[in-house]
Structure formats: C-alpha cells, structure tokens
Design a protein around this motif. Structure first.
Motif, PDB file in Angstrom:
ATOM      1  N   LEU A 151       0.823  -1.212   0.000  1.00  0.00           N
ATOM      2  CA  LEU A 151       0.000   0.000   0.000  1.00  0.00           C
ATOM      3  C   LEU A 151       0.853   1.255   0.000  1.00  0.00           C
ATOM      4  N   ASP A 152       1.992   1.173   0.717  1.00  0.00           N
ATOM      5  CA  ASP A 152       2.788   2.382   0.949  1.00  0.00           C
ATOM      6  C   ASP A 152       4.083   1.921   1.619  1.00  0.00           C
ATOM      7  N   GLU A 153       5.199   2.537   1.286  1.00  0.00           N
ATOM      8  CA  GLU A 153       6.480   2.128   1.857  1.00  0.00           C
ATOM      9  C   GLU A 153       6.725   2.699   3.249  1.00  0.00           C
ATOM     10  N   SER A 225       4.452 -15.432   2.622  1.00  0.00           N
ATOM     11  CA  SER A 225       5.173 -15.113   1.396  1.00  0.00           C
ATOM     12  C   SER A 225       4.736 -13.729   0.912  1.00  0.00           C
ATOM     13  N   ARG A 226       5.377 -13.256  -0.143  1.00  0.00           N
ATOM     14  CA  ARG A 226       4.985 -11.965  -0.713  1.00  0.00           C
ATOM     15  C   ARG A 226       3.544 -12.018  -1.215  1.00  0.00           C
ATOM     16  N   ALA A 227       3.142 -13.170  -1.767  1.00  0.00           N
ATOM     17  CA  ALA A 227       1.771 -13.299  -2.260  1.00  0.00           C
ATOM     18  C   ALA A 227       0.766 -13.095  -1.143  1.00  0.00           C
ATOM     19  N   GLN A 228       1.003 -13.730   0.004  1.00  0.00           N
ATOM     20  CA  GLN A 228       0.085 -13.573   1.121  1.00  0.00           C
ATOM     21  C   GLN A 228       0.072 -12.134   1.636  1.00  0.00           C
ATOM     22  N   ALA A 229       1.244 -11.525   1.727  1.00  0.00           N
ATOM     23  CA  ALA A 229       1.304 -10.141   2.207  1.00  0.00           C
ATOM     24  C   ALA A 229       0.477  -9.219   1.320  1.00  0.00           C
ATOM     25  N   THR A 230       0.603  -9.382   0.009  1.00  0.00           N
ATOM     26  CA  THR A 230      -0.140  -8.535  -0.931  1.00  0.00           C
ATOM     27  C   THR A 230      -1.634  -8.797  -0.848  1.00  0.00           C
ATOM     28  N   LEU A 231      -2.003 -10.076  -0.771  1.00  0.00           N
ATOM     29  CA  LEU A 231      -3.413 -10.445  -0.705  1.00  0.00           C
ATOM     30  C   LEU A 231      -4.083  -9.854   0.530  1.00  0.00           C
ATOM     31  N   TRP A 232      -3.452 -10.014   1.695  1.00  0.00           N
ATOM     32  CA  TRP A 232      -4.122  -9.602   2.925  1.00  0.00           C
ATOM     33  C   TRP A 232      -4.099  -8.093   3.111  1.00  0.00           C
ATOM     34  N   ALA A 233      -3.098  -7.405   2.581  1.00  0.00           N
ATOM     35  CA  ALA A 233      -3.126  -5.935   2.620  1.00  0.00           C
ATOM     36  C   ALA A 233      -4.301  -5.409   1.804  1.00  0.00           C
ATOM     37  N   ARG A 234      -4.495  -5.981   0.639  1.00  0.00           N
ATOM     38  CA  ARG A 234      -5.617  -5.580  -0.212  1.00  0.00           C
ATOM     39  C   ARG A 234      -6.945  -5.886   0.466  1.00  0.00           C
ATOM     40  N   GLU A 235      -7.017  -7.042   1.102  1.00  0.00           N
ATOM     41  CA  GLU A 235      -8.270  -7.449   1.729  1.00  0.00           C
ATOM     42  C   GLU A 235      -8.612  -6.573   2.931  1.00  0.00           C
ATOM     43  N   LEU A 236      -7.607  -6.114   3.670  1.00  0.00           N
ATOM     44  CA  LEU A 236      -7.867  -5.236   4.810  1.00  0.00           C
ATOM     45  C   LEU A 236      -8.527  -3.941   4.350  1.00  0.00           C
ATOM     46  N   VAL A 237      -8.015  -3.364   3.276  1.00  0.00           N
ATOM     47  CA  VAL A 237      -8.608  -2.137   2.741  1.00  0.00           C
ATOM     48  C   VAL A 237     -10.053  -2.375   2.330  1.00  0.00           C
TER      49      VAL A 237
END
Length: 525
Positions: A151-153, A225-237
């Motif tokens: 989402l943001d660095e 993994s990176r896939a899980q991190a990306t998936l769950w960040a998107r899902e939180l939003v």
C-alpha cells in the motif's frame, strides 16, 4: 494509601525507576506492566517500535499493562486492548540470587493473547525452575502481523517481530538490575509464540540477544510469502470499506478497534484457510527476515544456540469434525497441501492413506502445521548446535474420551505447573488426571536444566543421526510415564522430506496472476 506508599522492590531501568511487589505467600517478587517501548498508536502505527520515554520519580509496576488490541470472541464484536501495549512482566523467586532468564512469547494465532494470561504469569514456573521470568506483550493481528508495504512504503513489514527484538534488547540492558544473568537468556514460546521464537533465530540482528531457545508447537508453514502479504493488505482495505488507493496515512487515521474488527472479518469470511493461507504471521521481507526461517535453517545461517523443540501428538484433533464425507476430507487435504507444493502433495497424502478417515485427516493437518516443520528445524539445527526434540502425549481421561487427546497447548499446564489456571482445569472434576503431578515434575526438571545449563537432563538424548552406539532421532515422549522413542513416525517423516513448506502460493497460479506476482519460474520477494 496508594500502591506507591506500600513497600516494594524498586529497580532502576534505562527509562526510570519501577516499583513492584513481593508475594510472601508465593515466595516471589514481581514487576508488572514495565514499558520496553513507546505507544504504537497514531503516527507510530505500522512503524518500527521506539524506546519508551524517560519518566521521573518511581513508576508503579504492581498492575498489569493493557494487552495489544484484539478480539474477544464473545457474542458481540467487542475489542479489548491498547496500542500502548509494549509492556513486559517480570517474576522471580524472592531471593537475591543471580538467576538465568526466560523471555516468553505468548501464543494466540498471532491475533490474541497477552503477557499476563493466568497460565502464563509464571509464578509457579519461576519458583520451580529458579529463574527470572519475563513475559512480553507485542502487537497482534492487523496492527502487528501484516506487511502493508504494497500500500505504501512508510511502514515496516514485521511490527510484532521488531517489538520482540526490542524486548530482547531491553532485557540485555536491564535484566541484571532484577537479578537476571544477561548471558544466560532463554527465548521461549508456544504456538504463534513458538513460531516467533524460531523466526527470531533466523533474524541476523537477533544474534547475541539470547543463548538458548525453547520452541513449542511452532506453526512454521504459516510464515507469509509476498503473495500472502499482498493479498491480505488488499483485503484489509476492502474490509475497511476504503478506496482502492488507500494509503497508510488513511489507515493511521482509523480507530484501532475498527482495524481489528476488519481483520477478523477478512479472516473468517474468506475461504483461504482451506488453502492453509492464514491471515496473520511474520513475513519474509528481505530486510529484517531475509528468507523463510526453514530456508535459513536449511542453509545453516540461523542463530546457533542450543534448541529444545517439540509438538503435541493431537495438535489439531478438533479437525476430526470438519468434514462429514470421506471424499471431502481427502479433497480438502490435497487442496491445502497443493497450495505450497503441488508436485509433492500427492506423495505426502499417500503416507496418510489419502486422509480419508477423521483421524488421518487430523493427523495430516497437525503434521503439516506443526510436526513436519518442527522435524525440519531439529534436523537442520542439530549439525550446528545441540538439539533435543519432544512429543507431548499426555491427556486427561475426559479429553481422550472426547477424541481430542493431547491437543494444542495442553503441555503448558505441565510446564507452568499451575493446573488451576489452565483452560482445561474443569476437566479435573471428571478424574483421569493420574500422573499429571509427576509429569509436571519431570517436564519442569528438563526445562529448568536446559534453562540453567543449555541441555535437558541426562536421560533425554540429543536429536541426531544414528551413530555406532546410538539410534537416530531420539524423541522424549512426555506421558505417564515419560519415555524415549527413536525416529517416531519414520515413514511419514520421509514422506515430508522433499515437500516445500516455504513458499505459499505455488499451487495458486490464478491468484498469483491476479496479484501481479506470477513471475516466470518463481515468486519475487
């Protein structure tokens, strides 16, 4: 009269004076709610923890600090806790002896728990083992175990892991003032806390902060993994009902309890658990945690300290009741295995006869989450540092009758020596607890010997390959009575040997493509 007017042991820390209390009946001294970090709220949310501000005078350390924000699993969506949660609790015998130190990381699926849960307060443990016991609070759930860099660095990938590191640094700087030996620190944790302890062994900057490790029932396949991190960040939003281009500044403006509720919603409403895709866990971030802990152990780059590791024989016995039909169980087993390694999944499944009946399915799930990765840790660590492995088999008669057996976290009752504080304490009224007192003595003896000397008692052989004088993979089985087995479940161990537990998502190409992470032959990190 206030608590500060009552006499109590005063100790100077790097942030200021704290005053605890003495329980003469229990024979202990304790300091509660001692800050090791500043508040993690506001602008500090999702960022690395900071040291606490200095205070003047004497700080009251006779009451527990608030836990991290977390759900309560009640009939309502009530949330408890505070972002000002970076506190720890210290317990020691009421003596002036210099003692070894235990730093304990609590479990709770990375979403719940606290340093001062009744069973984990450590009053009996500190006295029986003769140690300084430090139990730590750290961030949880969406506030501690999500990597939001997609989402943001302007954040760190592993807030909770950094909290734990800060606590270990606090111990090195302060524990001598409480009579603890900073050169004899044992890092200990169970379940999510066990995974945290094993993960810290794979963090280069943790070297020197602890000198032995006790890892109980660590779910190492949950590491993100990176896939899980990306998936769950998107899902939180999405669960927060925020725009797709939401930033971390937007999330910092939200109430922490709303983030906790959204985090719970995305965990239960999705269907990702059937793919062993857990919502929260440490993340392989390439900066603090350079690689999956199992890969770090495989390459020999972990912190090389004596290790005691093990699991319970019926970790996920509750899963016997998940599926009514044999075919559904078998399909579910193949699906969850294939999420990591679709090529080896069928071979592993065959070792469990397809996981068709309830007991086989429960065994497979328990081994996938806990036992197989623990065997991997022990196997890879043994050539570099002394290693011992255990299995906890003891169960009250009522749990055996219910088909639950030695379920997840049951060993804590024996280790901490406080059966009245256990969640299963009510079972004692039904009887069938024969041998529990003796088992408690045995386990506390071995844990204490390890904490003091870096090895359990002499009757517990090390976990190692076969030699001319000893068989392989000695495992202490804690039951009534305890015994040693060599290479238990050898056939199943061999079935897991080539299975890749380290990169969730290989069996989900459609999801990886959707997330923009399908890159030729492997995932980028």
């Amino acid at each position: 009269m206030t608590s500060l007017d009552i006499p109590g042991p005063q100790v100077r820390t790097t942030a200021g004076m704290v005053k605890g209390l003495v329980d003469e009946q229990l024979g202990i001294r304790t300091w509660r709610g001692v800050p090791f970090g500043a508040s993690t709220g506001g602008d500090n949310r999702f960022r690395a923890p900071r040291r606490p501000r200095h205070w003047r005078g004497v700080r009251d350390a006779t009451t527990f600090g608030p836990p991290a924000p977390q759900p309560t699993y009640s009939w309502t969506d009530r949330v408890i806790g505070s972002e000002n949660c970076l506190h720890l609790d210290i317990v020691r015998p009421d003596t002036d002896d210099e003692l070894p130190v235990v730093v304990y990381l609590h479990g709770g699926s990375f979403i719940m728990g606290s340093s001062h849960e009744p069973l984990l307060r450590g009053y009996e443990f500190a006295k029986s083992v003769d140690c300084v016991y430090v139990s730590v609070n750290f961030r949880l759930g969406a506030l501690g175990y999500l990597d939001l860099r997609s989402l943001d660095e302007d954040c760190v990938a592993n807030p909770a892991l950094r909290d734990q590191l800060l606590a270990l640094k606090w111990v090195q700087a302060n524990i001598a003032q409480f009579g603890g030996d900073p050169d004899r620190v044992t890092l200990m944790g169970e379940s999510a806390g066990g995974a945290a302890a094993a993960t810290l062994m794979a963090v280069p900057s943790a070297a020197g902060l602890f000198h032995r490790a006790i890892v109980q029932s660590p779910p190492m396949t949950m590491i993100h993994s990176r896939a899980q991190a990306t998936l769950w960040a998107r899902e939180l939003v999405y669960q927060m009902a925020l725009p797709r281009l939401t930033t971390l500044a937007d999330l910092r403006a939200e109430h922490p309890y709303d983030l906790v509720r959204a985090g719970q919603s995305m965990m239960w409403r999705g269907r990702e658990l059937q793919h062993l895709n857990t919502t929260y866990a440490p993340t392989v971030d390439g900066t603090l945690l350079l690689d999956h802990p199992l890969s770090v152990f495989d390459s020999g780059d972990q912190v090389k300290v004596p290790l005691l590791v093990g699991t319970n024989s019926d970790e996920t016995s509750f899963s016997k009741f998940f599926y009514m039909r044999t075919s559904a169980r078998s399909r579910a087993a193949l699906r969850l295995l294939s999420a990591f390694d679709p090529e080896e999944a069928s071979y592993v499944l065959s070792a469990y006869d397809g996981a068709r009946d309830r007991a086989q399915f429960a065994d497979l799930l328990a081994d996938a989450l806990f036992w197989a990765p623990s065997v991997r840790l022990a196997t890879d660590h043994n050539p570099l540092a002394p290693t011992w492995m255990y299995r906890f088999d003891y169960a009250p008669a009522a749990l055996r009758w219910l088909g639950l057996g030695a379920m997840h976290s049951l060993e804590l009752t024996a280790i901490f020596g406080d059966p009245g504080a256990s969640r299963t304490s009510g079972l004692a009224r039904f009887g069938g607890m024969e041998g529990m007192a003796e088992l408690t003595d045995v386990m506390q003896y071995h844990w204490g010997h390890f904490i003091h000397h870096g090895r359990p008692g002499d009757d517990w052989p090390a976990y190692q390959p076969p030699t001319d004088t000893a068989p392989a993979r000695a495992t202490m089985v804690f039951d009534a009575p305890a015994r040693v087995e060599h290479d238990p479940k050898a056939g199943k161990r061999r079935a897991w040997a080539d299975y890749d537990m380290t990169e969730w998502g290989h069996g989900r190409p459609e999801l990886l493509e959707e997330l923009g992470l399908l890159i030729s032959t492997e995932l980028g990190r």
